[in-house]
Design a protein around this motif. Structure first.
Motif, mmCIF file in Angstrom:
data_model
loop_
_atom_site.group_PDB
_atom_site.id
_atom_site.type_symbol
_atom_site.label_atom_id
_atom_site.label_comp_id
_atom_site.label_asym_id
_atom_site.label_seq_id
_atom_site.Cartn_x
_atom_site.Cartn_y
_atom_site.Cartn_z
ATOM 1 N N SER A 56 10.878 31.093 17.216
ATOM 2 C CA SER A 56 9.673 30.602 16.543
ATOM 3 C C SER A 56 9.829 30.833 15.055
ATOM 4 O O SER A 56 10.367 31.854 14.636
ATOM 5 C CB SER A 56 8.433 31.341 17.045
ATOM 6 N N PHE A 57 9.368 29.890 14.260
ATOM 7 C CA PHE A 57 9.381 30.049 12.817
ATOM 8 C C PHE A 57 8.092 29.466 12.265
ATOM 9 O O PHE A 57 7.277 28.934 13.022
ATOM 10 C CB PHE A 57 10.646 29.455 12.177
ATOM 11 N N ALA A 58 7.886 29.585 10.969
ATOM 12 C CA ALA A 58 6.592 29.257 10.361
ATOM 13 C C ALA A 58 6.114 27.836 10.645
ATOM 14 O O ALA A 58 4.934 27.610 10.857
ATOM 15 C CB ALA A 58 6.635 29.493 8.855
ATOM 16 N N ASN A 59 7.027 26.875 10.657
ATOM 17 C CA ASN A 59 6.571 25.495 10.858
ATOM 18 C C ASN A 59 7.187 24.840 12.082
ATOM 19 O O ASN A 59 7.316 23.626 12.130
ATOM 20 C CB ASN A 59 6.814 24.657 9.608
ATOM 21 N N GLY A 60 7.545 25.635 13.084
ATOM 22 C CA GLY A 60 8.063 25.029 14.301
ATOM 23 C C GLY A 60 8.628 26.016 15.288
ATOM 24 O O GLY A 60 8.464 27.230 15.151
ATOM 25 N N VAL A 61 9.311 25.467 16.303
ATOM 26 C CA VAL A 61 9.884 26.287 17.377
ATOM 27 C C VAL A 61 11.155 25.644 17.915
ATOM 28 O O VAL A 61 11.377 24.443 17.757
ATOM 29 C CB VAL A 61 8.911 26.444 18.569
ATOM 30 N N TYR A 125 13.421 21.182 19.925
ATOM 31 C CA TYR A 125 13.247 21.636 18.548
ATOM 32 C C TYR A 125 12.077 20.878 17.936
ATOM 33 O O TYR A 125 12.189 19.706 17.598
ATOM 34 C CB TYR A 125 14.548 21.365 17.790
ATOM 35 N N GLY A 126 10.920 21.534 17.822
ATOM 36 C CA GLY A 126 9.732 20.914 17.254
ATOM 37 C C GLY A 126 9.427 21.497 15.894
ATOM 38 O O GLY A 126 9.429 22.714 15.729
ATOM 39 N N ARG A 127 9.172 20.631 14.896
ATOM 40 C CA ARG A 127 8.894 21.111 13.547
ATOM 41 C C ARG A 127 8.019 20.119 12.796
ATOM 42 O O ARG A 127 7.980 18.939 13.126
ATOM 43 C CB ARG A 127 10.173 21.393 12.768
ATOM 44 N N ASP A 134 2.686 25.404 10.476
ATOM 45 C CA ASP A 134 2.077 24.373 11.319
ATOM 46 C C ASP A 134 0.936 24.917 12.169
ATOM 47 O O ASP A 134 0.417 24.223 13.025
ATOM 48 C CB ASP A 134 3.138 23.702 12.193
ATOM 49 N N LEU A 135 0.563 26.177 11.939
ATOM 50 C CA LEU A 135 -0.550 26.824 12.643
ATOM 51 C C LEU A 135 -0.361 26.828 14.154
ATOM 52 O O LEU A 135 -1.322 26.792 14.915
ATOM 53 C CB LEU A 135 -1.877 26.177 12.252
ATOM 54 N N ALA A 139 4.454 24.688 18.617
ATOM 55 C CA ALA A 139 4.670 25.584 19.758
ATOM 56 C C ALA A 139 3.769 25.190 20.924
ATOM 57 O O ALA A 139 4.221 25.102 22.070
ATOM 58 C CB ALA A 139 4.426 27.037 19.354
ATOM 59 N N ALA A 140 2.508 24.934 20.639
ATOM 60 C CA ALA A 140 1.570 24.550 21.705
ATOM 61 C C ALA A 140 1.989 23.235 22.351
ATOM 62 O O ALA A 140 1.964 23.100 23.584
ATOM 63 C CB ALA A 140 0.162 24.435 21.144
#
Length: 152
Positions: A56-61, A125-127, A134-135, A139-140
């Motif tokens: 997990s990272f600040a703007n994605g997963v 890989y979602g970003r 991305d709050l 991830a959701a």
């Protein structure tokens, strides 16, 4: 005479406020148009994740889905394309890598999700494209797809 000067000054101030207001409205509309109309270049977004395990990272997963194979990729592709405001940007399950664009409901911010096969596993890989965070939206979304994929 002083009353006339104050009234004139007040009218100028009101005119400046209105000009500032409309300038801000125009700036907002221009930014919104850019977000919605900016092209999505597959050369920039259709890329494999740099991680090979959950991250997990600040703007994605990045998420790994073990043991689902090519049939799982086909099912996941159908799940992703059934998601509102989501389209295929590049690739396909048959190619072993596909990238999708999902847009937020109100502002239309684009998020990119790349799915790639890694043996019998899938890497997802979602970003987000805009912003530093991305709050938890990516991830959701990705975890919802994984739950639906593994449930059926």
């Amino acid at each position: 005479m002083a009353i006339v000067a104050v009234a004139s000054s007040s009218k100028r101030l009101d005119a400046m406020r209105m000009m500032l207001f409309w300038s801000l409205v125009l700036l907002f509309l221009a930014a919104q148009a850019y977000v919605r109309l900016a092209p999505s270049d597959p050369a920039l977004w259709h890329v494999a994740p740099r991680a090979d395990s959950d991250k997990s990272f600040a703007n994605g997963v990045v998420r790994r889905v073990p043991g689902v194979g090519q049939a799982g990729f086909q099912r996941l592709d159908a799940l992703i394309l059934a998601t509102p405001r989501t389209v295929l940007l590049a690739g396909s399950p048959a190619e072993g890598m596909a990238t999708y664009v999902s847009r937020t409901p109100i502002m239309g911010f684009p998020d990119y999700t790349t799915v790639i096969t890694a043996g019998d596993d899938l890497l997802i890989y979602g970003r987000s494209r805009f912003g530093r965070r991305d709050l938890g939206v990516n991830a959701a979304r990705v975890e919802g797809w994984i739950r639906a994929l593994t449930a059926g």
